[in-house]
Structure formats: structure tokens, C-alpha cells
Design a protein around this motif. Sequence first.
Motif, PDB file in Angstrom:
ATOM      1  N   LEU A  17       0.834  -1.203   0.000  1.00 58.31           N
ATOM      2  CA  LEU A  17       0.000   0.000   0.000  1.00 58.31           C
ATOM      3  C   LEU A  17       0.866   1.249   0.000  1.00 58.31           C
ATOM      4  O   LEU A  17       1.616   1.492   0.955  1.00 58.31           O
ATOM      5  CB  LEU A  17      -0.918   0.000   1.232  1.00 58.31           C
ATOM      6  CG  LEU A  17      -1.700   1.299   1.480  1.00 58.31           C
ATOM      7  CD1 LEU A  17      -2.673   1.577   0.332  1.00 58.31           C
ATOM      8  CD2 LEU A  17      -2.440   1.225   2.816  1.00 58.31           C
ATOM      9  N   SER A  18       0.760   2.044  -1.057  1.00 61.31           N
ATOM     10  CA  SER A  18       1.417   3.351  -1.076  1.00 61.31           C
ATOM     11  C   SER A  18       0.554   4.337  -0.306  1.00 61.31           C
ATOM     12  O   SER A  18      -0.669   4.382  -0.486  1.00 61.31           O
ATOM     13  CB  SER A  18       1.594   3.829  -2.526  1.00 61.31           C
ATOM     14  OG  SER A  18       2.023   5.175  -2.555  1.00 61.31           O
ATOM     15  N   ILE A  19       1.172   5.131   0.557  1.00 57.23           N
ATOM     16  CA  ILE A  19       0.398   6.118   1.313  1.00 57.23           C
ATOM     17  C   ILE A  19       0.710   7.544   0.876  1.00 57.23           C
ATOM     18  O   ILE A  19       0.097   8.488   1.367  1.00 57.23           O
ATOM     19  CB  ILE A  19       0.591   5.968   2.839  1.00 57.23           C
ATOM     20  CG1 ILE A  19       2.048   6.176   3.241  1.00 57.23           C
ATOM     21  CG2 ILE A  19       0.083   4.600   3.299  1.00 57.23           C
ATOM     22  CD1 ILE A  19       2.259   6.254   4.758  1.00 57.23           C
ATOM     23  N   THR A  20       1.655   7.701  -0.052  1.00 57.24           N
ATOM     24  CA  THR A  20       1.955   9.007  -0.632  1.00 57.24           C
ATOM     25  C   THR A  20       2.809   8.806  -1.879  1.00 57.24           C
ATOM     26  O   THR A  20       3.671   7.920  -1.898  1.00 57.24           O
ATOM     27  CB  THR A  20       2.704   9.929   0.357  1.00 57.24           C
ATOM     28  OG1 THR A  20       3.030  11.168  -0.301  1.00 57.24           O
ATOM     29  CG2 THR A  20       3.987   9.286   0.865  1.00 57.24           C
ATOM     30  N   PRO A  21       2.598   9.634  -2.917  1.00 57.74           N
ATOM     31  CA  PRO A  21       3.490   9.570  -4.075  1.00 57.74           C
ATOM     32  C   PRO A  21       4.719  10.461  -3.898  1.00 57.74           C
ATOM     33  O   PRO A  21       5.626  10.441  -4.726  1.00 57.74           O
ATOM     34  CB  PRO A  21       2.606  10.093  -5.211  1.00 57.74           C
ATOM     35  CG  PRO A  21       1.719  11.100  -4.532  1.00 57.74           C
ATOM     36  CD  PRO A  21       1.460  10.542  -3.142  1.00 57.74           C
ATOM     37  N   VAL A  22       4.752  11.233  -2.826  1.00 57.49           N
ATOM     38  CA  VAL A  22       5.813  12.220  -2.610  1.00 57.49           C
ATOM     39  C   VAL A  22       7.082  11.539  -2.108  1.00 57.49           C
ATOM     40  O   VAL A  22       7.029  10.632  -1.274  1.00 57.49           O
ATOM     41  CB  VAL A  22       5.360  13.289  -1.586  1.00 57.49           C
ATOM     42  CG1 VAL A  22       6.453  14.340  -1.372  1.00 57.49           C
ATOM     43  CG2 VAL A  22       4.062  13.948  -2.036  1.00 57.49           C
ATOM     44  N   CYS A  23       8.228  11.980  -2.628  1.00 53.52           N
ATOM     45  CA  CYS A  23       9.512  11.497  -2.123  1.00 53.52           C
ATOM     46  C   CYS A  23      10.463  12.682  -1.978  1.00 53.52           C
ATOM     47  O   CYS A  23      10.452  13.594  -2.810  1.00 53.52           O
ATOM     48  CB  CYS A  23      10.113  10.452  -3.072  1.00 53.52           C
ATOM     49  SG  CYS A  23      11.602   9.678  -2.390  1.00 53.52           S
ATOM     50  N   ASN A  24      11.272  12.655  -0.929  1.00 57.65           N
ATOM     51  CA  ASN A  24      12.222  13.740  -0.684  1.00 57.65           C
ATOM     52  C   ASN A  24      13.619  13.432  -1.218  1.00 57.65           C
ATOM     53  O   ASN A  24      14.552  14.185  -0.979  1.00 57.65           O
ATOM     54  CB  ASN A  24      12.293  14.064   0.820  1.00 57.65           C
ATOM     55  CG  ASN A  24      12.546  12.825   1.673  1.00 57.65           C
ATOM     56  OD1 ASN A  24      12.619  11.708   1.170  1.00 57.65           O
ATOM     57  ND2 ASN A  24      12.659  13.029   2.971  1.00 57.65           N
ATOM     58  N   PRO A  32      14.735  11.695 -10.909  1.00 56.53           N
ATOM     59  CA  PRO A  32      15.992  12.452 -10.988  1.00 56.53           C
ATOM     60  C   PRO A  32      15.815  13.956 -10.836  1.00 56.53           C
ATOM     61  O   PRO A  32      16.760  14.645 -10.447  1.00 56.53           O
ATOM     62  CB  PRO A  32      16.532  12.096 -12.386  1.00 56.53           C
ATOM     63  CG  PRO A  32      15.333  11.647 -13.149  1.00 56.53           C
ATOM     64  CD  PRO A  32      14.456  10.962 -12.164  1.00 56.53           C
ATOM     65  N   HIS A  33      14.627  14.464 -11.114  1.00 56.16           N
ATOM     66  CA  HIS A  33      14.370  15.901 -10.987  1.00 56.16           C
ATOM     67  C   HIS A  33      13.518  16.213  -9.766  1.00 56.16           C
ATOM     68  O   HIS A  33      12.999  17.317  -9.623  1.00 56.16           O
ATOM     69  CB  HIS A  33      13.695  16.427 -12.259  1.00 56.16           C
ATOM     70  CG  HIS A  33      14.451  16.101 -13.514  1.00 56.16           C
ATOM     71  ND1 HIS A  33      15.708  16.608 -13.775  1.00 56.16           N
ATOM     72  CD2 HIS A  33      14.141  15.288 -14.558  1.00 56.16           C
ATOM     73  CE1 HIS A  33      16.137  16.135 -14.937  1.00 56.16           C
ATOM     74  NE2 HIS A  33      15.211  15.339 -15.424  1.00 56.16           N
ATOM     75  N   GLY A  34      13.364  15.234  -8.881  1.00 56.60           N
ATOM     76  CA  GLY A  34      12.562  15.428  -7.688  1.00 56.60           C
ATOM     77  C   GLY A  34      11.084  15.229  -7.958  1.00 56.60           C
ATOM     78  O   GLY A  34      10.638  15.091  -9.102  1.00 56.60           O
ATOM     79  N   TYR A  35      10.310  15.217  -6.883  1.00 55.47           N
ATOM     80  CA  TYR A  35       8.863  15.025  -7.012  1.00 55.47           C
ATOM     81  C   TYR A  35       8.185  16.336  -7.378  1.00 55.47           C
ATOM     82  O   TYR A  35       8.475  17.385  -6.795  1.00 55.47           O
ATOM     83  CB  TYR A  35       8.272  14.496  -5.705  1.00 55.47           C
ATOM     84  CG  TYR A  35       6.758  14.443  -5.737  1.00 55.47           C
ATOM     85  CD1 TYR A  35       6.105  13.422  -6.411  1.00 55.47           C
ATOM     86  CD2 TYR A  35       5.991  15.440  -5.121  1.00 55.47           C
ATOM     87  CE1 TYR A  35       4.724  13.378  -6.470  1.00 55.47           C
ATOM     88  CE2 TYR A  35       4.610  15.396  -5.170  1.00 55.47           C
ATOM     89  CZ  TYR A  35       3.983  14.364  -5.847  1.00 55.47           C
ATOM     90  OH  TYR A  35       2.617  14.334  -5.907  1.00 55.47           O
ATOM     91  N   HIS A  36       7.271  16.282  -8.324  1.00 49.97           N
ATOM     92  CA  HIS A  36       6.464  17.437  -8.708  1.00 49.97           C
ATOM     93  C   HIS A  36       5.005  17.019  -8.718  1.00 49.97           C
ATOM     94  O   HIS A  36       4.620  16.082  -9.431  1.00 49.97           O
ATOM     95  CB  HIS A  36       6.866  17.955 -10.093  1.00 49.97           C
ATOM     96  CG  HIS A  36       8.285  18.439 -10.162  1.00 49.97           C
ATOM     97  ND1 HIS A  36       8.679  19.671  -9.686  1.00 49.97           N
ATOM     98  CD2 HIS A  36       9.412  17.830 -10.622  1.00 49.97           C
ATOM     99  CE1 HIS A  36       9.985  19.813  -9.856  1.00 49.97           C
ATOM    100  NE2 HIS A  36      10.453  18.705 -10.417  1.00 49.97           N
ATOM    101  N   ALA A  37       4.205  17.683  -7.916  1.00 45.44           N
ATOM    102  CA  ALA A  37       2.790  17.335  -7.808  1.00 45.44           C
ATOM    103  C   ALA A  37       2.063  17.609  -9.117  1.00 45.44           C
ATOM    104  O   ALA A  37       2.322  18.608  -9.793  1.00 45.44           O
ATOM    105  CB  ALA A  37       2.139  18.123  -6.678  1.00 45.44           C
ATOM    106  N   GLU A  38       1.164  16.700  -9.462  1.00 46.44           N
ATOM    107  CA  GLU A  38       0.330  16.893 -10.640  1.00 46.44           C
ATOM    108  C   GLU A  38      -0.911  17.685 -10.258  1.00 46.44           C
ATOM    109  O   GLU A  38      -1.527  17.445  -9.218  1.00 46.44           O
ATOM    110  CB  GLU A  38      -0.085  15.538 -11.225  1.00 46.44           C
ATOM    111  CG  GLU A  38       1.064  14.693 -11.711  1.00 46.44           C
ATOM    112  CD  GLU A  38       0.588  13.371 -12.276  1.00 46.44           C
ATOM    113  OE1 GLU A  38      -0.355  13.397 -13.102  1.00 46.44           O
ATOM    114  OE2 GLU A  38       1.112  12.326 -11.887  1.00 46.44           O
TER     115      GLU A  38
END
Length: 327
Positions: A17-24, A32-38
Motif C-alpha cells: 500500500l502506497s500512502i503518498t506519491p511524494v519522495c524527498n 531524478p528531478h525530484g517530485y512534482h505534484a500533478e
Amino acid sequence: MIPLADRYGRRFPYLRLSITPVCNFRCTYCLPHGYHAETGVAGPLSLEEIARLLCGFAELGMHKLRITGGEPSVRHDLTDVLRTAAATPGVTSLAMTTNGTLLSRRLGEWMDAGLNAINVSVDSLDRAAFARITGHDRLDDILHGVEMALAAGLPAVKLNAVLLRGVNDQELPRWLDYLRDHAVGVRFIELMQTGDNLAFFRDHHVHAETLEDEICEQGWQALPRAADAGPAREYRHPGYAGRIGIIAPYSKDFCAGCNRLRVTATGDLRLCLFGEFGIPLRPLLQRDEQLDELVSAIGGQIGRKEQGHYLHLGRTGISPHLASTGG
């Protein structure tokens, strides 16, 4: 309880179960360019929605649960998520995959909440190489957190390393030195092509079976596969405290032992990490009274699970990168 089984006779007691798509982190093989919210995308499941989801899967025989991300520790209520998961009737194994940046600070509260297994992403034991891969010079702190987990008696501590040709694929001697006196499992993971990493994949893919052959030549012996095990082929050696696991998704019959399903942070059921469709479960997570409908919906989809992925044909499904589905 109605155990889930597909048309190929595989059972599915294991949910990721993923609880967030965000990664630091900004790992070269994933973000490679970091997480960017859609824009226009719903937020992750709430604690209440997660509780209902897990009850539904537990009704279908799920007893092994892994919390993933993105990076799960970026959620401020992660400890509450773990506590809710541990309290779900039938859940006997509660694991989490993390980059380990908060491990040394929050291990105690996570274990108190019910966490009994952890996988920490450590793609290199070389500090400079680790920083190049992840975008962060945090290796020493992360390894300190691993030491703390071992000292605290966490039942299962594993490290994940994605094999990258020309970057970290010559580090086996360093890993063997580490494994000699660290009772961890190190899982070497073959780089997988995803929707947005084709050029990187072509530059850095190396077959995990090459490493597997090397460790066998050095006396490592294969262990029998447990009924509820993940995808790794595991090896042990009498001269080492730790173990080695090989995850080789391009190898023959890799999918034959599949026993896991995935749910994204927004509540879509994915029958395969590289599947070409998702089934939205979130509408069935709004009221406790929807449990029977949820169970029926999950059970009704399992027949659509393919016998295997199509990575060898270059078909990567709808996941643009591993963080979007939880690896």
C-alpha cells in the motif's frame, strides 16, 4: 475469509500500500528531478479510508502488509497509519519500505505502533556514490538508523540496492564485508524500465543474474522460498551474518510466484506493478457499510491479472516511475 486466487492458481496474501506519491530524494533511476505534484490529482487516502481498505483486503486473506511511498515518512500521520494497519484483524506482518532519512529519529515510535519489518533503500555503501544516486549526502545517518533497528531487535531488517551499470555494480566486495557481521538481508534489485526512464535504462541496466552467478561461485547457497515470500531469491553463507536476495524481474518465470497486489496512494488497485490499468477503490472507502461491496469489487478483478508482465517487450504499463505506484 475468502482467500484471493487468480486463474493461474496464485494466491495473494500480500498487499503493498502506497500512502503518498511524494519522495524527498531525487534518485537517478526514479525521480531524478525530484517530485512534482500533478495538478488536479486527488490527495492520498485518509486514515479512515486506509482502515476500510485494509479491512476489505483482510477479508480476502491478506495478512502481510507493506507500507510504501514515494517515501512514507513524509506523511505526518505515518505512525497513525502504522498503528491502524497493525490493529487490522488478520495482519501478522507489518513492513515498510523507506529511504531511512527519519529512521534514527522515529524508529521507536514506529515499532511501538506495530512495525515489525523494514526495508531501507541503500543503493551504495560508498558515500560519494550514494550522494550521486540519491541527491543527498545522508548515507552515514541512514546506516546509523539501520544499526539502531538491529540493536532494537526489529525482527526483519533489509537493505535494497538497485543495480546500476557503471555506478554501483562493482560493489559486491564492499557489501560482503558489511554482511560478514551485520545480520541484515541485502536485496540487489535489477533496474526496471518504466514509462519515463528509457534512456537511463539503456545506459545502466545490468542483469541481476550476473551477480547471482558471482555469489554462487563464492559459496552462497539458495534458500527455500517461503509461502508468503516476496520476489527475491535468497541466499545464505555460513561465513556471514547477513543474507543476500536477488530480484531479477527479467528472469524466466519471475511472475510465477507472484503473491502480491498493490494499491496506489489515491486508492487504485493495481494487479501488477507494470499493469496497464488501475481499478479505483476509493469510492468504496467512504462508509463502513461498503465493506461487502469493496470485498466483492476486489475479488471480481483478480481474474484480470495477467500471467506475467511484458517488460521483456518494452511494455511498462501506466506507471511513469516507481514512486507513483510504490515500487
